[in-house]
Motif scaffolding. Structure first.
Motif, PDB file in Angstrom:
ATOM      1  N   UNK A   9       0.844  -1.191   0.000  1.00 25.66           N
ATOM      2  CA  UNK A   9       0.000   0.000   0.000  1.00 25.66           C
ATOM      3  C   UNK A   9       0.889   1.253   0.000  1.00 25.66           C
ATOM      4  N   UNK A  10       0.576   2.200  -0.885  1.00 24.52           N
ATOM      5  CA  UNK A  10       1.311   3.474  -0.959  1.00 24.52           C
ATOM      6  C   UNK A  10       2.804   3.297  -1.222  1.00 24.52           C
ATOM      7  N   UNK A  43      -9.618   5.364  -5.249  1.00 23.49           N
ATOM      8  CA  UNK A  43      -8.382   6.107  -4.985  1.00 23.49           C
ATOM      9  C   UNK A  43      -7.338   5.765  -6.041  1.00 23.49           C
ATOM     10  N   UNK A  72     -20.082   2.686  -2.626  1.00 20.37           N
ATOM     11  CA  UNK A  72     -18.818   2.485  -1.931  1.00 20.37           C
ATOM     12  C   UNK A  72     -18.098   1.217  -2.366  1.00 20.37           C
ATOM     13  N   UNK A 127       8.498   2.850   3.917  1.00 23.26           N
ATOM     14  CA  UNK A 127       7.205   2.320   4.327  1.00 23.26           C
ATOM     15  C   UNK A 127       7.481   1.310   5.440  1.00 23.26           C
ATOM     16  N   UNK A 216      -6.274  14.620  -6.509  1.00 26.34           N
ATOM     17  CA  UNK A 216      -6.929  15.209  -5.332  1.00 26.34           C
ATOM     18  C   UNK A 216      -8.360  14.682  -5.353  1.00 26.34           C
ATOM     19  N   UNK A 217      -8.600  13.612  -4.585  1.00 28.35           N
ATOM     20  CA  UNK A 217      -9.906  12.938  -4.716  1.00 28.35           C
ATOM     21  C   UNK A 217     -11.048  13.822  -4.301  1.00 28.35           C
TER      22      UNK A 217
ATOM     23  N   UNK B  15       0.506   6.555   5.223  1.00 27.51           N
ATOM     24  CA  UNK B  15      -0.814   7.185   5.151  1.00 27.51           C
ATOM     25  C   UNK B  15      -1.240   7.532   6.580  1.00 27.51           C
ATOM     26  N   UNK B  38     -14.824   2.565   5.092  1.00 28.41           N
ATOM     27  CA  UNK B  38     -13.926   3.506   4.428  1.00 28.41           C
ATOM     28  C   UNK B  38     -14.281   4.907   4.927  1.00 28.41           C
ATOM     29  N   UNK B  39     -13.357   5.815   5.135  1.00 27.29           N
ATOM     30  CA  UNK B  39     -11.932   5.716   4.808  1.00 27.29           C
ATOM     31  C   UNK B  39     -11.022   5.356   6.002  1.00 27.29           C
ATOM     32  N   UNK B 114     -16.038  11.163   6.528  1.00 27.81           N
ATOM     33  CA  UNK B 114     -16.375  10.966   5.121  1.00 27.81           C
ATOM     34  C   UNK B 114     -17.595  11.826   4.807  1.00 27.81           C
ATOM     35  N   UNK B 122     -17.383   7.915   0.375  1.00 29.80           N
ATOM     36  CA  UNK B 122     -16.381   7.273   1.236  1.00 29.80           C
ATOM     37  C   UNK B 122     -15.163   8.178   1.383  1.00 29.80           C
ATOM     38  N   UNK B 123     -15.204   9.350   0.765  1.00 23.60           N
ATOM     39  CA  UNK B 123     -13.950  10.036   0.504  1.00 23.60           C
ATOM     40  C   UNK B 123     -13.556  11.080   1.545  1.00 23.60           C
ATOM     41  N   UNK B 178      -9.176  12.582   3.614  1.00 25.66           N
ATOM     42  CA  UNK B 178      -7.939  13.011   2.957  1.00 25.66           C
ATOM     43  C   UNK B 178      -6.727  12.651   3.820  1.00 25.66           C
ATOM     44  N   UNK B 180      -6.618  10.426   6.033  1.00 25.77           N
ATOM     45  CA  UNK B 180      -6.560   8.965   6.162  1.00 25.77           C
ATOM     46  C   UNK B 180      -5.749   8.328   5.048  1.00 25.77           C
ATOM     47  N   UNK B 181      -5.946   8.842   3.823  1.00 22.91           N
ATOM     48  CA  UNK B 181      -5.379   8.172   2.647  1.00 22.91           C
ATOM     49  C   UNK B 181      -4.128   8.858   2.107  1.00 22.91           C
ATOM     50  N   UNK B 183      -0.454  10.448   1.680  1.00 25.25           N
ATOM     51  CA  UNK B 183       0.851   9.956   2.102  1.00 25.25           C
ATOM     52  C   UNK B 183       1.754  11.136   2.410  1.00 25.25           C
ATOM     53  N   UNK B 347     -12.906  19.399  -0.916  1.00 25.27           N
ATOM     54  CA  UNK B 347     -11.648  19.954  -0.433  1.00 25.27           C
ATOM     55  C   UNK B 347     -11.593  21.456  -0.717  1.00 25.27           C
TER      56      UNK B 347
END
Lengths: 217, 361
Positions: A9-10, A43, A72, A127, A216-217, B15, B38-39, B114, B122-123, B178, B180-181, B183, B347
């Motif tokens: 992950x990441x 993501x 989801x 990591x 940028x989600x 993260x 999630x998240x 979220x 979920x974001x 944000x 949460x995920x 890095x 955001x």
């Protein structure tokens, strides 16, 4: 050329997959980039899909508009994803994280028969789960079939040459134990003047143009 | 069995969810309870990957109602326990956390906000402010830390166990999808190596001796027979809370001293505010930023001092005024003009804040 990027992950799978695809494209090759992240479908490289296509890349990935209503847990492998290996030209696969992510390859038609498919495990020793030689060895062994390891060690904005080279050493040592080749070291383009063409272990350096921060989600 | 999850100090790239899992282990947590959503999932994922190495258990419950109550139960048995959730899961945990408020159970809950209402996205959002601070049939006898980066997620997860157990107040770490995920790097450390002593835990039930004979009864009650009895209990809860609030409250301010416009934001949005203030200052505009770290208790005194000096205030949040309500309550009677950027579930960038501040001048 068919390459699948898997790993923790990441660890930098998407960044490396996208950059690899663009690099091959620049060499005048026909390239398809496939987003196969069904571990975390929300993501992924969805936000930069159009930008990549504008550069001339074929991108097989969900678009934001198409995911409306999936909710989801909406992860669905489309037909063009399942049959991606039958496409002409080079294929770069961005796979979801961890052991469950690498199992996604089992769903692709022809994955086990494709002699060209190379599965590359991306490792960042910053990591926590892959921070030592033993961690990397254990982690890669759990992933299933792997053909090579790629050192993608960095600390985000705080990356320096020392941490990249430290990663190169740890990854090289782990690769030796695993009996696998080191694919390359990946580093941000800004390190080109200091790092040069090869890392401290003599492996080639692939320079990355950072694209994933735009997601940028 | 491995010795300690973090030896000394180590710079890591992770993260936010991982930062929380590592922090809980570094804080020598005894057990995590949880149900996936999630998240926040990777808090559980990483806890379950790491915990067996340190002989720590994890219990996956059938839903968040149960995850909240098992956390309460774990704490009652004397275990340093926590859970993590988001959105609808946070909603379901309100019942158990109001029980924790009433019985002074030092639970720790990490919230990764979220989108809402309901399942929504979920974001990301900052729409769980009201619920995390006041979301139950009570008076909000809670501590809520709103973090803005991975270092803080790590620091405040450790701190939340000590706050909860020192004051016996349910404590929340409020992050978002944000954080949460995302890095970024942080320094992970063994609290002991930094001189942070984890507050001792102890069982609240099953104590030795006979109640009323050898010792006072534990009297952990969430039910009272008469209005007068309840009134006395709640009044004491409020009184105790207000007495310790000044010790708990935390805030930060940037360039507020001579600021004409002060941007008020919390959590991840304060990163955009800091960046905006930096850019505005470069352009010769006197902007400042104030950020409550504790949303409950709220830094009333500190905010009032800032508001008294500022010509205008700008409240910025990824919700439709939930944070602004806390600000209004805190600044009741203050006449400094206030404007807003409300973007529920979205955001907020520094550019948006810069443009708004310029328009306010």
């Amino acid at each position: 050329m068919v390459e699948a990027y898997i790993g923790e992950y990441a660890s930098g799978k998407s960044e490396n997959a996208v950059n690899r695809a663009l690099d091959l494209l620049e060499r005048g090759r026909t390239v398809t980039l496939v987003d196969l992240d069904i571990v975390e479908p929300f993501y992924t490289l969805r936000p930069i899909k159009k930008e990549l296509e504008a550069k001339g890349l074929s991108v097989i990935a969900w678009e934001t508009g198409d995911t409306v209503g999936l909710g989801e847990a909406g992860n669905l492998l489309r037909g063009d994803m399942l049959w991606a290996l039958r496409r002409e030209g080079d294929i770069v696969l961005d796979i979801g994280y961890g052991v469950e992510g690498s199992k996604t390859l089992n769903l692709l038609h022809g994955a086990h028969q494709d002699p060209e498919l190379r599965i590359i495990a991306v490792i960042n020793i910053s990591r926590p789960m892959t921070s030592s030689v033993q961690d990397v060895v254990d982690y890669v062994r759990d992933l299933g079939p792997v053909h090579a390891i790629l050192n993608n060690t960095h600390l985000g904005e705080e990356t320096d040459e020392q941490i990249i080279q430290e990663g190169a050493k740890v990854v090289a040592e782990a690769a030796k134990i695993l009996g696998l080749p080191v694919e390359a070291t990946a580093a941000d383009e800004k390190f080109r003047p200091t790092l040069g063409e090869t890392d401290a272990m003599g492996h080639p350096v692939r320079y990355l143009h950072r694209l994933m921060p735009k997601t940028f989600w | 069995m491995a010795d300690k999850p973090i030896q000394g100090e180590k710079r890591m790239f992770v993260t936010g969810n991982e930062a929380v899992a590592y922090a809980a282990l570094a804080a020598n947590v005894d057990i995590m309870y949880g149900y996936p959503i999630t998240p926040q999932n990777e808090i559980m994922h990483y806890f379950t990957r790491l915990a067996p190495k340190f002989d720590k258990p994890f219990l996956q419950t059938e839903d968040e109602i149960s995850a909240g109550f098992t956390t309460v139960g774990g704490v009652m048995s004397g275990k340093r326990s926590f859970t993590a959730t988001a959105g609808p899961g946070n909603t379901l945990m309100q019942e158990s956390m109001s029980m924790a408020e009433m019985m002074r159970i030092p639970t720790v809950v990490v919230i990764m906000q979220r989108g809402g209402p309901s399942t929504a996205t979920v974001i990301y959002s900052q729409q769980e402010v009201t619920m995390t601070c006041y979301g139950a049939n009570g008076e909000g006898i809670r501590v809520v830390y709103s973090t803005c980066n991975h270092q803080e997620l790590y620091d405040y997860t450790i701190k939340s166990f000590n706050t909860a157990w020192k004051y016996r107040i349910p404590t929340f770490v409020l992050g978002d999808g944000y954080q949460a995920k995302m890095r970024e790097s942080l320094t992970m450390y063994d609290p002991e190596a930094r001189g942070i002593k984890m507050v001792d835990t102890y069982p609240l039930v099953g104590l030795p001796g006979s109640p009323g004979v050898d010792r006072d009864p534990a009297h952990l009650r969430n039910t009272y027979n008469t209005e007068e009895e309840l009134y006395e209990v709640v009044s004491n809860l409020v009184k105790d809370y207000e007495a310790v609030a000044p010790e708990i409250v935390e805030s930060e301010s940037f360039d507020c001293d001579d600021a004409e416009v002060v941007v008020l934001a919390h959590g991840v949005v304060s990163r955009a505010a800091v960046e905006a203030v930096r850019e505005l200052r470069k352009a010769g505009i006197k902007a400042g930023h104030f950020r409550p770290i504790t949303l409950r208790p709220f830094p009333d005194k500190e905010l009032k001092a800032v508001a008294n000096q500022a010509k205008k205030l700008l409240v910025v949040e990824s919700a439709q005024g939930q944070f602004a309500k806390l600000v209004h309550h805190s600044l009741y009677g203050d006449s400094t003009p206030m404007e807003y950027i409300f973007k529920p579930g979205l955001g907020i960038t520094s550019d948006e804040i810069i443009n708004k501040v310029k328009a306010m001048l």
